[in-house]
Design a protein around this motif. Structure first.
Motif, PDB file in Angstrom:
ATOM      1  N   LEU A 175      31.397  42.871  30.154  1.00 10.69           N
ATOM      2  CA  LEU A 175      30.577  43.677  31.225  1.00 10.69           C
ATOM      3  C   LEU A 175      30.138  44.959  30.391  1.00 10.69           C
ATOM      4  N   SER A 176      28.673  45.010  30.317  1.00 14.10           N
ATOM      5  CA  SER A 176      28.078  46.220  29.687  1.00 14.10           C
ATOM      6  C   SER A 176      27.249  46.868  30.741  1.00 14.10           C
ATOM      7  N   GLY A 177      26.964  48.313  30.292  1.00 19.03           N
ATOM      8  CA  GLY A 177      26.061  48.859  31.157  1.00 19.03           C
ATOM      9  C   GLY A 177      26.091  50.536  31.006  1.00 19.03           C
ATOM     10  N   MET A 178      25.546  51.347  31.662  1.00 20.38           N
ATOM     11  CA  MET A 178      25.679  52.946  31.514  1.00 20.38           C
ATOM     12  C   MET A 178      27.063  53.027  32.202  1.00 20.38           C
ATOM     13  N   SER A 179      27.302  54.371  32.083  1.00 24.03           N
ATOM     14  CA  SER A 179      28.732  54.588  32.577  1.00 24.03           C
ATOM     15  C   SER A 179      28.414  54.901  33.863  1.00 24.03           C
ATOM     16  N   GLY A 180      29.544  54.762  34.677  1.00 23.08           N
ATOM     17  CA  GLY A 180      29.347  54.935  36.025  1.00 23.08           C
ATOM     18  C   GLY A 180      29.089  53.539  37.013  1.00 23.08           C
ATOM     19  N   THR A 181      28.942  52.703  36.391  1.00 23.84           N
ATOM     20  CA  THR A 181      28.390  51.411  37.147  1.00 23.84           C
ATOM     21  C   THR A 181      29.657  50.631  37.576  1.00 23.84           C
ATOM     22  N   GLY A 182      30.737  51.100  37.347  1.00 22.52           N
ATOM     23  CA  GLY A 182      31.926  50.371  37.907  1.00 22.52           C
ATOM     24  C   GLY A 182      32.212  49.094  37.162  1.00 22.52           C
ATOM     25  N   LYS A 183      32.122  48.918  35.662  1.00 20.68           N
ATOM     26  CA  LYS A 183      32.369  47.793  35.078  1.00 20.68           C
ATOM     27  C   LYS A 183      34.024  47.619  34.942  1.00 20.68           C
ATOM     28  N   THR A 184      34.952  48.755  34.715  1.00 23.48           N
ATOM     29  CA  THR A 184      36.265  48.534  34.663  1.00 23.48           C
ATOM     30  C   THR A 184      36.725  48.135  36.090  1.00 23.48           C
ATOM     31  N   LYS A 185      36.184  48.822  37.216  1.00 22.38           N
ATOM     32  CA  LYS A 185      36.594  48.399  38.335  1.00 22.38           C
ATOM     33  C   LYS A 185      36.323  47.145  38.909  1.00 22.38           C
ATOM     34  N   LEU A 186      35.214  46.592  38.441  1.00 28.30           N
ATOM     35  CA  LEU A 186      34.746  45.318  38.694  1.00 28.30           C
ATOM     36  C   LEU A 186      35.785  44.151  37.902  1.00 28.30           C
ATOM     37  N   ALA A 187      36.051  44.463  36.842  1.00 24.39           N
ATOM     38  CA  ALA A 187      36.949  43.610  35.970  1.00 24.39           C
ATOM     39  C   ALA A 187      38.415  43.538  36.877  1.00 24.39           C
ATOM     40  N   GLN A 188      38.796  44.734  37.190  1.00 33.10           N
ATOM     41  CA  GLN A 188      39.962  44.660  38.004  1.00 33.10           C
ATOM     42  C   GLN A 188      39.966  44.146  39.286  1.00 33.10           C
ATOM     43  N   LEU A 189      38.936  44.050  40.152  1.00 37.15           N
ATOM     44  CA  LEU A 189      38.760  43.492  41.413  1.00 37.15           C
ATOM     45  C   LEU A 189      38.674  41.969  41.046  1.00 37.15           C
ATOM     46  N   LEU A 190      37.704  41.589  40.327  1.00 32.92           N
ATOM     47  CA  LEU A 190      37.897  39.996  39.792  1.00 32.92           C
ATOM     48  C   LEU A 190      39.407  39.434  39.526  1.00 32.92           C
ATOM     49  N   ALA A 191      39.989  40.375  38.940  1.00 32.19           N
ATOM     50  CA  ALA A 191      41.345  39.736  38.538  1.00 32.19           C
ATOM     51  C   ALA A 191      42.221  39.789  40.060  1.00 32.19           C
ATOM     52  N   ASP A 192      41.888  41.052  40.707  1.00 36.44           N
ATOM     53  CA  ASP A 192      42.708  41.016  42.161  1.00 36.44           C
ATOM     54  C   ASP A 192      42.672  39.813  43.070  1.00 36.44           C
ATOM     55  N   SER A 193      41.072  39.594  43.125  1.00 36.72           N
ATOM     56  CA  SER A 193      40.639  38.674  44.116  1.00 36.72           C
ATOM     57  C   SER A 193      41.258  37.188  43.745  1.00 36.72           C
ATOM     58  N   ILE A 194      41.728  36.995  42.700  1.00 39.04           N
ATOM     59  CA  ILE A 194      42.308  35.638  42.141  1.00 39.04           C
ATOM     60  C   ILE A 194      43.618  35.636  42.090  1.00 39.04           C
ATOM     61  N   GLY A 195      44.229  36.612  42.475  1.00 37.15           N
ATOM     62  CA  GLY A 195      45.823  37.005  42.513  1.00 37.15           C
ATOM     63  C   GLY A 195      46.282  37.366  41.314  1.00 37.15           C
ATOM     64  N   ALA A 196      45.595  37.897  40.312  1.00 40.76           N
ATOM     65  CA  ALA A 196      46.106  38.623  39.109  1.00 40.76           C
ATOM     66  C   ALA A 196      45.996  40.053  39.449  1.00 40.76           C
ATOM     67  N   THR A 197      47.458  40.562  39.732  1.00 41.31           N
ATOM     68  CA  THR A 197      47.473  41.978  40.034  1.00 41.31           C
ATOM     69  C   THR A 197      48.215  42.739  39.027  1.00 41.31           C
ATOM     70  N   ILE A 198      47.977  44.041  39.112  1.00 41.44           N
ATOM     71  CA  ILE A 198      49.014  44.784  38.150  1.00 41.44           C
ATOM     72  C   ILE A 198      50.366  44.725  38.572  1.00 41.44           C
ATOM     73  N   GLU A 199      50.653  44.741  40.053  1.00 40.15           N
ATOM     74  CA  GLU A 199      51.615  44.824  40.746  1.00 40.15           C
ATOM     75  C   GLU A 199      52.629  43.518  40.202  1.00 40.15           C
ATOM     76  N   ASN A 200      51.899  42.402  40.272  1.00 36.16           N
ATOM     77  CA  ASN A 200      52.516  40.999  39.980  1.00 36.16           C
ATOM     78  C   ASN A 200      52.777  40.815  38.676  1.00 36.16           C
ATOM     79  N   GLY A 201      52.211  41.738  37.733  1.00 36.98           N
ATOM     80  CA  GLY A 201      52.333  41.593  36.236  1.00 36.98           C
ATOM     81  C   GLY A 201      51.385  40.526  35.440  1.00 36.98           C
ATOM     82  N   ARG A 202      50.413  39.970  36.454  1.00 33.95           N
ATOM     83  CA  ARG A 202      49.598  39.027  35.738  1.00 33.95           C
ATOM     84  C   ARG A 202      48.260  39.556  35.513  1.00 33.95           C
ATOM     85  N   GLN A 203      48.247  41.044  35.661  1.00 33.18           N
ATOM     86  CA  GLN A 203      47.056  41.899  35.012  1.00 33.18           C
ATOM     87  C   GLN A 203      47.202  42.802  34.119  1.00 33.18           C
ATOM     88  N   VAL A 204      46.562  43.260  33.117  1.00 30.77           N
ATOM     89  CA  VAL A 204      46.917  44.155  32.289  1.00 30.77           C
ATOM     90  C   VAL A 204      45.656  44.886  31.912  1.00 30.77           C
TER      91      VAL A 204
END
Length: 544
Positions: free
Chosen positions: A218-247
């Motif tokens: 994911l590329s783009g200028m700073s502030g477009t939410g690239k990291t957050k989008l990556a985290q939400l994509l993972a969260d939406s399919i059940g891979a969360t930091i809490e259950n250890g399936r996202q890092v």
């Protein structure tokens, strides 16, 4: 008597079943009563849940272990060979002609060095023995002459029962999984309700890119939410930091090799495991679940240095026993020789392109879809009225690649593959002028993306191909010479069927009437940069 002793007794004495009545009674008692009792007494066997039954065919005995609370025709069993020389601990399907396909059982169970998934088991020569052999999906073979210790036998049984449990869970979920279109709708809604606004077609694009190959950037200028989008994509399919399936792995500028990702030996001689190695091991052990590794600001260091081992292994993907596997990451290593890049591990990188970062090599661009995010909607507040988003059981078997080589898809999708290839031949005629033509790997991955996207009904052919020009062709282009500028003009004509005059800055991008509007807009940006700076690249921010 121990489990080992009772297994040996049955194997060594079963041939005497046709002799003396008392001997026959003793052997039947051992098979149908004492041996099951030994199994029921094991620590990991729940007597309330497990049904253990010792039985015998006409020429060989066997013991089945089935969970009473699960409706499945797949079970764990001990099978004894007709000659009494071998015992097999197996996972097999029942004798129904409409039973589960062995390929499914092998696909939905994890790999293990000692567990075999082939058709080489030998029970005997009788018709009944051959029937049992044909129903075995995986097995551990034992020779009577060197039967393992009692502890090892117990560990092996625990392993196979765990694999059976995981198979039941994974296979059951796979039958209930969403279609691609419904999965994308769910992911989009999850992200929207989390407070971030992205177009549904952009979420679909990321989904199909991950399905094509489990590595996107994911590329783009700073502030477009690239990291957050990556985290939400993972969260939406059940891979969360809490259950250890996202890092989340923040890349540091001083990374020069793979030790920071995979691990290193410290001054005391202890091995310090890296975050990426840890999540790989978890993904290998739990193939039912999707794992996500997010490499944040991955181009703060030179990607080709710290990520080269993983990139190379990624390209070794092939089919093995019905699953996509790679070559081992540490061949010959005493501790990690069985570690590979599993297909249920998704890798999402984020990058900023400014004076503090490094550019990408052609090697990396060929191996990923580069998804640019530059659109921000600050005035979107409709998510505030919604309930908290719910995760969904989108399983790895749904989001993982179905194809590795073009021949995997050719028979079913030959017409679409030829249509894509004809378009790429036209593009290559333009790219060859600057020696940037598309190779086999890129062709295959573009074909896979088009198959997933068009088959789902989310995109038309032109919409999907537009994304692929934008993400697989244009990032390759940079330069300050006339050939680069002429290439961009030719590509603009290809995307829009419109010729640009010398005063191209007066041209208006009319997306409605274009075949490939997203790519056309990007090409126009790149040409404007060339006019202002005398140099252009996919990565520089738009010049206005």
């Amino acid at each position: 008597m121990s489990l080992r002793e009772r297994l040996l007794y049955v194997a060594e004495h079963y041939k005497q079943m046709g002799g003396d009545v008392l001997v026959k009674h003793e052997i039947e008692n051992m098979l149908t009563r004492r041996l099951p009792i030994s199994l029921y007494r094991l620590e990991h066997i729940n007597r309330e849940e497990m049904r253990i039954s010792g039985q015998h065919a006409e020429t060989f005995p066997y013991v089945t272990l089935a969970n009473k609370n699960i409706e499945s025709d797949v079970m764990v069993a001990y099978l004894f060979s007709e000659d009494g020389q071998r015992i097999y601990l197996v996972m097999m399907r029942g004798d129904s002609e409409e039973g589960t396909d062995l390929k499914d059982i092998r696909f939905f169970t994890p790999e293990h060095a000692r567990v075999l998934k082939d058709n080489h088991i030998i029970i005997g020569t009788s018709m009944e023995a051959k029937s049992f052999e044909d129903r075995v999906a995986l097995y551990l073979p034992y020779n009577i002459a060197d039967l393992p210790s009692n502890d090892q036998l117990q560990d092996d049984l625990h392993l196979l029962l765990s694999m059976h449990e995981q198979y039941i869970k994974t296979y059951g979920m796979s039958k209930e999984m969403l279609g691609d279109k419904d999965a994308i709708v769910h992911i989009h809604e999850f992200i929207r309700k989390s407070g971030f606004t992205y177009e549904r077609h952009d979420i679909a694009n990321a989904y199909f890119a991950l399905k094509t190959k489990p590595f996107i950037v994911l590329s783009g200028m700073s502030g477009t939410g690239k990291t957050k989008l990556a985290q939400l994509l993972a969260d939406s399919i059940g891979a969360t930091i809490e259950n250890g399936r996202q890092v989340l792995i923040p890349v540091r500028p001083d990374w020069h090799d793979s030790s920071d990702l995979l691990g290193y030996i410290d001054l005391r001689g202890d091995f310090r495991r890296g975050s990426f190695l840890s999540i790989m091991q978890q993904a290998i052990q739990h193939p039912a679940y999707t794992y996500v590794a997010i490499l944040d600001e991955m181009n703060l260091a030179r990607v080709e240095r710290y990520f080269s081992d993983i990139l190379s292994v990624m390209e070794s993907r092939s089919w093995s026993k019905g699953k996509i596997k790679t070559a081992p990451l540490f061949p010959g290593h005493k501790m990690f020789r069985d570690i590979y890049l599993p297909s249920n591990l998704l890798i999402i990188g984020t990058i900023n392109m400014d004076e503090t970062t490094h550019g990408f090599s052609q090697k990396l661009l060929d191996r990923t879809n580069t998804i640019e995010l530059n659109k921000i909607q600050l005035d979107s507040f409709d998510f505030l009225d919604d309930r908290d988003p719910a995760q969904h059981g989108i399983q790895n078997v749904q989001i993982q690649s179905q194809y590795v080589h073009l021949k995997d898809a050719y028979v079913e999708h030959a017409e679409l593959i030829h249509e894509v290839t004809n378009e790429l031949l036209t593009v290559n005629e333009m790219l060859i002028e600057v020696d940037l033509q598309i190779g086999y790997r890129v062709r295959d991955e573009i074909c896979f993306y088009l198959i997933y996207a068009v088959k789902s009904g989310m995109f038309t052919f032109d919409q999907a191909f537009d994304f692929q020009i934008l993400q697989k062709v244009l990032p390759r282009i940079s330069g300050s010479d006339g050939y680069t500028f002429d290439l961009l003009k030719n590509l603009y004509y290809y995307c829009t069927n419109t010729l640009l005059d010398d005063e191209f800055e007066t041209a208006v991008v009319n997306a409605d009437g274009m075949r490939f509007p997203k790519s056309a807009r990007k090409i126009m940006e790149m040409m404007r940069r060339f006019e202002v700076y005398g140099y252009t690249s996919f990565w520089i921010n738009t010049v206005r």
